[in-house]
Each structure stands twice: as structure tokens, then as C-alpha cells.
Scaffold this motif. Structure first.
Motif, PDB file in Angstrom:
ATOM      1  N   GLY A  36       0.784  -1.230   0.000  1.00  0.00           N
ATOM      2  CA  GLY A  36       0.000   0.000   0.000  1.00  0.00           C
ATOM      3  C   GLY A  36       0.811   1.272   0.000  1.00  0.00           C
ATOM      4  O   GLY A  36       0.298   2.331  -0.368  1.00  0.00           O
ATOM      5  N   ASP A  37       2.058   1.219   0.425  1.00  0.00           N
ATOM      6  CA  ASP A  37       2.911   2.410   0.419  1.00  0.00           C
ATOM      7  C   ASP A  37       4.019   2.254  -0.618  1.00  0.00           C
ATOM      8  O   ASP A  37       4.115   1.239  -1.300  1.00  0.00           O
ATOM      9  N   ASP A  38       4.861   3.280  -0.719  1.00  0.00           N
ATOM     10  CA  ASP A  38       5.967   3.213  -1.674  1.00  0.00           C
ATOM     11  C   ASP A  38       6.959   2.117  -1.314  1.00  0.00           C
ATOM     12  O   ASP A  38       7.593   1.539  -2.184  1.00  0.00           O
ATOM     13  N   CYS A  39       7.136   1.869  -0.034  1.00  0.00           N
ATOM     14  CA  CYS A  39       8.006   0.791   0.440  1.00  0.00           C
ATOM     15  C   CYS A  39       7.309   0.054   1.571  1.00  0.00           C
ATOM     16  O   CYS A  39       6.464   0.616   2.267  1.00  0.00           O
ATOM     17  N   ALA A  40       7.665  -1.193   1.732  1.00  0.00           N
ATOM     18  CA  ALA A  40       7.238  -1.935   2.905  1.00  0.00           C
ATOM     19  C   ALA A  40       8.201  -1.650   4.048  1.00  0.00           C
ATOM     20  O   ALA A  40       9.340  -1.229   3.831  1.00  0.00           O
ATOM     21  N   ILE A  41       7.742  -1.890   5.268  1.00  0.00           N
ATOM     22  CA  ILE A  41       8.605  -1.763   6.443  1.00  0.00           C
ATOM     23  C   ILE A  41       8.558  -3.084   7.187  1.00  0.00           C
ATOM     24  O   ILE A  41       7.485  -3.561   7.574  1.00  0.00           O
ATOM     25  N   VAL A  42       9.722  -3.704   7.342  1.00  0.00           N
ATOM     26  CA  VAL A  42       9.800  -4.960   8.078  1.00  0.00           C
ATOM     27  C   VAL A  42      10.800  -4.802   9.214  1.00  0.00           C
ATOM     28  O   VAL A  42      11.747  -4.010   9.125  1.00  0.00           O
TER      29      VAL A  42
END
Length: 334
Positions: A36-42
Motif C-alpha cells: 500500500g505504500d511506496d516501500c514496505a517496512i519490516v
């Protein structure tokens, strides 16, 4: 991202399509922000990070007429999972790029993603993002991040005296591909041969990554050299030998083949030695490990097939005829 033009009257816009494909995705707590965003966050892995990428391209790696879209989606992830298995790691998160040609419907893409999601869930892997673009042929490219434990299996760790083992059986997927491509006809039309053909085709269409086996191997006191069988035993073993600066002696008569393979090929071991896409593991460990012990530890049948020696060549003993090659991504199949 640029908007994806309709590949057919049934194909939605890019963003509508992405929303439909990712609607059923569920992620674990380690994913802070997914699709859903420009990058994922893990979240940061606790150990060393493993990173791999691979592609399946229509008319190179698959034909849509051969199997279900769900099987294709699962297979696309499996080839990446197998790279993580060969290092002894645990898969964590992936992003997916779809190259979509004209004539591919939204429904077909949804079925591909359904298989991909199922495979990701089974492997405890989060799908955290991706991309869709127009292409001349359908392609699925997956970049996968994994986490290594205390031990990491590398190709440069083989030493003279190490014994060479493989998991499972070899050559099945190569025969499955040849059956699907119309390049192999069974001897006769017996019920036994039809069952063998079905088994071999399934081994090509629905491979399994040896994740558990890889993790158990990496946990040994001295992590072995290892690689997965994607391009064929001889070619893939050659990568270990090149990186480690050693040679090998292989006993062809000890190559593990399935009853289905033997039903169609008898004692002909060419495909077992050179056929790719079985996604079994080749590994080299110090002497003293019994096949039975390793089989119990890894949860899969294991066979000793040779040993690492000094020098830079592979000697295949008992093959009958010279063995050359394996599956080359840039060379058409025969």
C-alpha cells in the motif's frame, strides 16, 4: 508506477488489479507496513540477512497450458525459497513483480496470486509489496529476504575428504518437463507408465523447497557447503567445486532416482545427472555421517553419492557415457 493498459477487455487498471490481487494477503508481526505504500517496512532480522531474486518467464520456464495458475504462482515462490533453503535460512518477506502480456485476464492473475499466497503462508513468508507492468510475455519475478541462523551454508566451504550427499531423488522434474513439452514418450501405454508420467509432471509443476532440511544442516557444528539443484546435479555441484577450489568423484550408480523415473528411463541416468528444477539439496559434510542419521535429522531421504577430492574436475564413475552440461537459462532446451 505507471498505469497498466488493459491487456484484454477483462483486465482492470493497474491499481484496481493490485488491490484485487493483494486483498487476501495477511502478514506477520514482523511486517510493520505491508502492501500500500511506496516501500514496505519490516522489522530487522536477528541474524544475517539473506537476499535472493528469481524469475519465471513464459515460454522459457513454463507454458500456461501445462498446469493450473495456482501451481504456477506457488512454483514462482518455491524457486526463491529453495535459494534460502540452500543457505540454511528462514524466509521472511518478499515483493512480487508481474509482467503481464496481452490476453492475460484478471481472473488468471488472481488464481496465480492465490497459489503464491498459499505457498507464502505455508513457508511463513510475508508478501509485502510488488509491481505490475506490461510485457510481451507473462513473467513473475520475486525478490525474497530471509534470515540466517548461527550457521550459513556457502558454496565455498567444501574441502577434500568431504562426502557429497543429495536429498530426495533427481531427474524427476526434467522428465516431467519433457513429458509436458512432448519430447518424451513412455514405453508402451501401461497403467504403471501413466502413473509414472503423472508423478513426474507433478514434480515439475509443484516442486518443494527443502527449507527444514537446509535449516537442520546449517545447524551442524560445521555448516556444510551446499547448493540447490536448479540447473542439474553436475552443473550445480560444479558451482561448489569452483567456489571451493576442489574436485569431486561421483558414483553414478548411487544417484537416487524415483520408481517413476526408472519406469520410464530404466538405467539411463542422463536426466538424473544433468536435469534441473528438482530443487533438492546437494551438500558436502565431513566423513562419518550415515545416510540414516542424516535422513532422520533432515526429515527427507538422503543418499551419499561421492566425495570431494583435490584438483578441479568432476569424475563420474559408472555413468557409461560422458556426461556434459545441465540446464542453462540462456540456452534453449533440447
Amino acid at each position: 508506477m505507471r498505469k497498466l493498459s488493459e491487456a484484454s477487455s477483462k483486465l482492470s487498471s493497474e491499481f484496481e488489479l493490485i488491490a484485487r490481487l493483494t486483498a487476501g494477503i495477511r502478514v506477520s508481526r514482523r511486517t510493520i507496513l505491508g502492501v500500500g505504500d511506496d516501500c514496505a517496512i519490516v522489522s530487522r532480522p536477528r541474524g544475517q540477512v539473506l537476499f535472493t531474486i528469481d524469475s519465471l518467464v513464459e515460454n522459457v520456464h513454463f507454458d500456461l497450458r501445462w498446469g493450473s495458475p495456482q501451481a504456477l504462482g506457488a512454483r514462482a515462490l518455491t524457486v526463491n525459497l529453495s535459494d534460502i533453503a540452500a543457505m540454511g535460512g528462514r524466509p521472511r518477506a518478499c515483493v512480487v513483480n508481474l509482467g503481464v502480456r496481452e490476453g492475460i485476464t484478471s481472473r488468471k492473475l488472481e488464481r496465480i496470486y492465490s497459489g503464491l499466497r498459499d505457498a507464502a503462508r505455508e513457508a511463513s513468508t510475508d508478501i509485502v509489496g510488488g509491481n505490475v507492468t506490461r510485457a510481451r510475455e507473462l513473467s513473475i519475478t520475486i525478490a525474497l529476504v530471509g534470515e540466517a541462523g548461527r550457521g550459513v551454508m556457502r558454496r565455498d566451504a567444501a574441502r577434500p575428504g568431504d562426502e557429497i550427499f543429495v536429498t530426495g531423488t533427481l531427474g524427476d522434474a526434467a522428465l516431467g518437463w519433457r513429458i509436458l513439452a512432448g519430447k518424451l514418450e513412455a514405453r508402451g501405454n501401461t497403467k504403471k507408465n501413466r502413473a509414472a508420467e503423472k508423478y513426474l509432471v507433478e514434480r515439475f509443476l509443484r516442486p518443494h523447497a527443502r527449507l527444514y532440511a537446509g535449516q537442520r544442516l546449517a545447524a551442524l557444528r560445521s555448516a556444510p557447503a551446499a547448493i540447490d539443484v536448479s540447473d542439474g546435479l553436475i552443473q550445480d555441484l560444479g558451482h561448489i567445486l569452483e567456489r571451493s577450489g576442489v574436485g569431486a568423484e561421483i558414483d553414478a550408480l548411487r544417484i537416487p532416482i524415483s520408481p517413476a523415473y526408472r519406469a520410464l528411463m530404466g538405467d539411463d541416468l542422463v536426466h538424473a545427472l544433468t536435469g534441473g528444477e528438482d530443487y533438492e539439496l546437494i551438500f558436502c559434510v565431513k566423513p562419518g555421517r550415515a545416510e540414516s542419521e542424516l535422513s532422520r535429522r533432515l526429515g527427507v531421504g538422503v543418499r551419499r553419492i561421492g566425495k570431494i577430492v583435490r584438483g578441479r574436475r568432476v569424475d563420474v564413475i559408472g555413468a557409461g557415457a560422458p556426461i556434459d552440461g545441465g540446464w542453462d537459462q540462456l540456452r534453449s532446451r533440447g
